[in-house]
Design a protein around this motif. Structure first.
Motif, short mmCIF file in Angstrom:
data_model
loop_
_atom_site.label_atom_id
_atom_site.label_comp_id
_atom_site.label_asym_id
_atom_site.label_seq_id
_atom_site.Cartn_x
_atom_site.Cartn_y
_atom_site.Cartn_z
N GLY A 1 1.73 16.95 -8.61
CA GLY A 1 1.83 15.48 -8.57
C GLY A 1 3.12 14.96 -8.73
O GLY A 1 3.52 13.85 -8.10
N LEU A 2 4.32 15.45 -9.50
CA LEU A 2 5.62 15.02 -9.52
C LEU A 2 6.24 15.29 -8.17
O LEU A 2 7.15 14.35 -7.70
CB LEU A 2 6.40 15.79 -10.49
N ALA A 3 5.90 16.40 -7.53
CA ALA A 3 6.36 16.66 -6.22
C ALA A 3 6.15 15.36 -5.11
O ALA A 3 6.88 14.91 -4.53
CB ALA A 3 6.12 18.06 -5.66
N ALA A 4 4.81 15.23 -5.10
CA ALA A 4 4.08 14.09 -4.44
C ALA A 4 4.74 12.68 -4.84
O ALA A 4 5.14 11.94 -3.74
CB ALA A 4 2.80 14.16 -4.43
N ALA A 5 5.06 12.59 -6.04
CA ALA A 5 5.63 11.52 -6.50
C ALA A 5 6.90 11.03 -5.84
O ALA A 5 7.36 9.88 -5.62
CB ALA A 5 5.84 11.40 -8.05
N VAL A 6 7.60 12.02 -5.40
CA VAL A 6 9.08 11.77 -4.89
C VAL A 6 8.73 11.05 -3.49
O VAL A 6 9.31 9.98 -3.09
CB VAL A 6 9.96 13.10 -4.61
N PHE A 7 7.82 11.67 -2.56
CA PHE A 7 7.48 11.15 -1.50
C PHE A 7 6.92 9.67 -1.48
O PHE A 7 7.05 9.02 -0.72
CB PHE A 7 6.66 12.29 -0.64
N SER A 8 6.02 9.78 -2.34
CA SER A 8 5.37 8.50 -2.70
C SER A 8 6.41 7.22 -2.98
O SER A 8 6.21 6.07 -2.15
CB SER A 8 4.38 8.72 -3.67
N THR A 9 7.27 7.64 -3.68
CA THR A 9 8.50 6.62 -3.97
C THR A 9 8.91 6.26 -2.74
O THR A 9 9.31 4.84 -2.68
CB THR A 9 9.45 7.23 -5.02
N ILE A 10 9.59 7.06 -2.01
CA ILE A 10 10.14 6.84 -0.69
C ILE A 10 9.25 5.88 0.17
O ILE A 10 9.68 4.90 0.79
CB ILE A 10 10.67 8.13 -0.14
N GLY A 11 8.09 6.51 0.29
CA GLY A 11 7.14 5.66 1.23
C GLY A 11 7.12 4.01 0.85
O GLY A 11 6.97 3.39 1.53
N SER A 12 6.95 3.94 -0.52
CA SER A 12 6.62 2.77 -1.11
C SER A 12 7.98 1.81 -0.97
O SER A 12 7.64 0.66 -0.63
CB SER A 12 6.50 2.95 -2.64
N TYR A 13 9.11 2.29 -1.12
CA TYR A 13 10.24 1.46 -0.85
C TYR A 13 10.16 0.87 0.61
O TYR A 13 10.62 -0.07 0.93
CB TYR A 13 11.51 2.36 -1.17
N ILE A 14 10.03 1.84 1.79
CA ILE A 14 9.95 1.54 2.97
C ILE A 14 8.83 0.58 3.32
O ILE A 14 8.98 -0.44 3.95
CB ILE A 14 9.83 2.81 3.91
N GLY A 15 7.50 0.77 2.62
CA GLY A 15 6.56 -0.01 3.00
C GLY A 15 6.84 -1.65 2.43
O GLY A 15 6.34 -2.71 2.92
N THR A 16 7.45 -1.64 1.36
CA THR A 16 7.44 -2.77 0.70
C THR A 16 8.53 -3.58 1.62
O THR A 16 8.41 -4.89 1.84
CB THR A 16 8.23 -2.98 -0.65
N GLY A 17 9.66 -2.81 1.95
CA GLY A 17 10.50 -3.86 2.94
C GLY A 17 9.80 -4.32 4.21
O GLY A 17 10.12 -5.43 4.65
N MET A 18 8.76 -3.40 4.68
CA MET A 18 8.00 -4.02 6.02
C MET A 18 6.96 -5.07 5.58
O MET A 18 6.83 -6.15 6.35
CB MET A 18 7.09 -2.74 6.30
N ALA A 19 6.40 -5.18 4.40
CA ALA A 19 5.61 -6.43 4.14
C ALA A 19 6.37 -7.39 3.82
O ALA A 19 6.13 -8.64 4.30
CB ALA A 19 4.83 -6.14 2.75
N ILE A 20 7.55 -7.37 3.18
CA ILE A 20 8.48 -8.82 3.04
C ILE A 20 9.03 -9.22 4.15
O ILE A 20 8.94 -10.38 4.51
CB ILE A 20 9.71 -8.18 2.10
N LYS A 21 9.22 -8.28 5.25
CA LYS A 21 9.89 -8.74 6.51
C LYS A 21 8.72 -9.45 7.62
O LYS A 21 9.04 -10.20 7.95
CB LYS A 21 10.46 -7.64 7.23
N ASN A 22 7.53 -8.76 7.37
CA ASN A 22 6.56 -9.19 8.43
C ASN A 22 5.59 -10.05 7.95
O ASN A 22 4.83 -10.63 8.49
CB ASN A 22 6.07 -7.81 8.88
N GLY A 23 5.19 -10.01 6.58
CA GLY A 23 4.48 -10.95 5.95
C GLY A 23 2.99 -10.94 6.27
O GLY A 23 2.29 -9.68 6.36
N ASN A 24 2.31 -12.07 6.63
CA ASN A 24 0.85 -11.89 6.99
C ASN A 24 0.21 -11.30 7.81
O ASN A 24 -0.75 -10.62 7.60
CB ASN A 24 0.53 -13.57 7.11
#
Length: 260
Positions: free
Chosen positions: A207-230
């Protein structure tokens, strides 16, 4: 359970993808939970361990939404309280109650939700000023309690339901709905995780190993949502709804075959 290198190689890349999807429209568990099962974890242990990795990703995206001021903090406080209550109840139910109850409800609700998103071309509410603050508090409290119970019990798609309910019923702006949904989803994840950790139900190293990758993915995904919106949020939400419906139908099919 003995851990192998192949388990990490299967789970970690898919945890990254799940983090991206979850940060945009919720529903990352539809990718990460099957990944844990593909790696050899029993279904219930996969759900429990996913809470650990997903929670890190949710906290990451929450912080980024906070920095970009897409959080209504007053509504968030109300949501956190009701989400915590719901998550603890749901997690306790998960230890003793058959999940068929929630799956039957989802088979009814998911097609209706998909129709709503398809008909509503723009998820951004147009009448954000035509709702009282009191009504927003009531709606957020009720919705968050219900989704909190679902999130603690089963999980996949809880963030998606929150985004749709906040923007559709509470008339919050879409990115604000995203930000508040992330705070609530993180609360649900952390509260239910506490229950599962207390009951020694989590495979912590994986779970901790996967958490590292989940964190990176979440950071990238949040940027995509903020930029592209609806546009991108709507596409991801429809995809999550479809995947969750297919997942439940497949599981129901397997149960039916077992009875033959």
């Amino acid at each position: 359970m003995e851990l192998t290198l192949s388990m990490f190689l299967i789970v970690c890349p898919l945890a990254f993808l799940a983090g991206v999807v979850d940060a945009i429209g919720g529903g990352g568990g539809l990718i990460s939970i099957p990944a844990y099962m593909l790696a050899g974890l029993p279904a219930n242990v996969a759900v429990y361990t996913n809470k650990l990795s997903a929670s890190f990703g949710l906290v990451t995206s929450t912080i980024r939404y906070c920095k970009n001021k897409f959080i209504d903090y007053h509504l968030a406080v109300v949501g956190i309280i009701t989400a915590a209550i719901g998550a603890f109840l749901g997690a306790e139910f998960a230890l003793v109650v058959d999940e068929k109850i929630f799956k039957i409800l989802l088979l009814i609700l998911l097609p209706l939700t998909a129709i709503y998103v398809l008909l509503k071309k723009d998820l951004e509410p147009k009448d954000t000023q035509n709702i009282s603050r009191t009504k927003q508090y009531v709606i957020v409290s009720i919705v968050t309690l219900v989704v909190g119970i679902y999130g603690g019990f089963y999980g996949p798609g809880s963030g998606t339901f929150l985004i749709l309910a906040y923007s559709g019923f509470a008339k919050m702006k879409l990115l604000q709905s995203e930000g508040n949904a992330k705070i609530i989803d993180a609360t649900i994840g952390l509260c239910s995780l506490a229950v599962f950790l207390y009951n020694n139900a989590v495979i912590i190293p994986l779970g901790l190993a996967a958490a590292v990758f989940s964190t990176i993915g979440s950071y990238i995904g949040t940027g995509m949502a903020i930029k592209n919106g609806n546009k991108i949020i709507r596409i991801v939400i429809l995809s999550v709804i479809a995947l969750l419906f297919i997942k439940i139908m497949i599981e129901a099919g397997f149960k039916f075959l077992e009875l033959l």
